[in-house]
Design a protein around this motif. Structure first.
Motif: not given
Length: 354
Positions: A276-278, A302-306, A325-329, A331-334
């Protein structure tokens, strides 16, 4: 006349002897009140410092690691991270200013696993004691066991010899990183051992809440969508811990753009697996990722962070935990899930302030 001169000289001499005697007495009094041992002293601000009268000078590398170190060392250390937010750590080349910082450092804490470019070499050349280089990843895993050791994958193939270095994306590894930091601080600054040890429980608690929230959130994603396609290959350890699959990474092992064939193959894979999402990266913006999303029909996030926590430096959310926390918010809904479990996770720093 001669008698007068002689008397005057005697008076001057006696006066000088009095001054010298007073100075000696004053010096003796001062030294009696000054600690002569190498134990820690206390500064005017009330902060305990090392035997030299200065805080332990610690140099680190990427921002998430720097934040983990901060939550153990708190205000008892003088901390500097030499790799700025948003800079590619894999190809990072330290500057002359970084070399100066390392020359003044007591210890250098890095991730290791070949993450930080030539940072280790520069540290060896400039650190006063090269034995004070500490590697977090190398002290976390010691094997290549796929279930519990280093991982090799798309951007980090085993034939090249360098494992995927992004261990901290798994909160359990971040917890262990903090334990290692505490151990190294205790060894290098024993006067502050109780303070460092005392900071661990609060950080452990926050990381455990993060881990629990991620487990809850990931179960809300349909099982057939627990697949990741990312630009930068930094999610291998996270995926292993939470039972997901990383089915592709867009950035190849030379950290350049993928070839046309690699792009076409990935588009076909995304279509066939109904992804569904990349996910792109804040640090590695790439038009190729947008192209793959467009041609595969997947949503592009385009906003994942590591290695770049959210917010400005100094803001409450600019932390390791805030980053996950920001990554989960994002990634998960997408992918069709619910990330609200992360709302209860405290993102601010946990160390005790003086």
């Amino acid at each position: 006349m001669k008698e007068q001169i002689l008397k005057r000289n005697i008076i001057v001499l006696l006066g000088s002897l009095c001054v010298i005697a007073a100075a000696i007495a004053c010096g003796s009094t001062t030294s009696d009140k000054t600690p002569t041992s190498k134990s820690a002293t206390t500064s005017a601000s009330g902060t305990t410092t090392t035997s030299s009268g200065k805080k332990l000078k610690v140099v680190t590398t990427v921002s998430p690691l720097t934040n983990i170190v901060l939550n153990v060392g708190g205000d008892r250390i003088d901390l500097e991270g030499i790799i700025p937010d948003g800079v590619d750590s894999h190809t990072f080349e330290p500057s002359p200013a970084n070399a100066v910082s390392l020359s003044k450092a007591d210890i250098f804490i890095m991730n290791g696993a070949h993450l930080e470019g030539s940072s280790e070499k520069i540290a060896q050349e400039n650190l006063n004691d090269a034995s004070k280089i500490y590697k977090l990843a190398d002290n976390t895993y010691s094997s290549d066991d796929d279930q519990s050791g280093f991982l090799y994958d798309f951007s980090f193939p085993k034939e090249k010899g360098d494992p995927n270095p992004h261990l901290w994306m798994d909160p359990k590894n971040a917890r262990h990183y903090a334990d290692l930091v505490d151990q190294w601080f205790d060894e290098n600054d024993p006067a502050n051992k109780s303070y460092y040890d005392g900071n661990l429980p609060a950080f452990h608690t926050s990381v455990d809440k993060l881990d629990s929230a991620i487990r809850t959130a990931t179960t809300t994603v349909p099982a057939d969508q627990r697949k990741l396609v990312t630009y930068h290959d930094s999610w291998a350890y996270w995926a292993r811990e939470y039972g997901w699959s990383v089915i592709g990474a867009i950035q190849p092992s030379d950290f350049k753009e993928p070839s046309a064939k690699e792009v076409a193959d990935l588009i076909d894979q995304i279509k066939s697996e109904h992804v569904k999402a990349i996910f792109g990266s804040e640090v590695f913006p790439s038009p190729v990722t947008e192209q793959i999303a467009r041609e595969s029909g997947a949503k592009f996030v385009d906003s994942l962070r590591d290695d770049e926590p959210p917010g400005d430096v100094g803001s409450p959310e600019h932390t390791y935990i805030g980053m996950l926390v920001k990554d989960m918010r994002d990634m998960i809904p997408a992918l069709g899930g619910d990330a609200s479990a992360t709302d209860a996770v405290p993102v601010e720093n946990t160390y005790k302030k003086a």
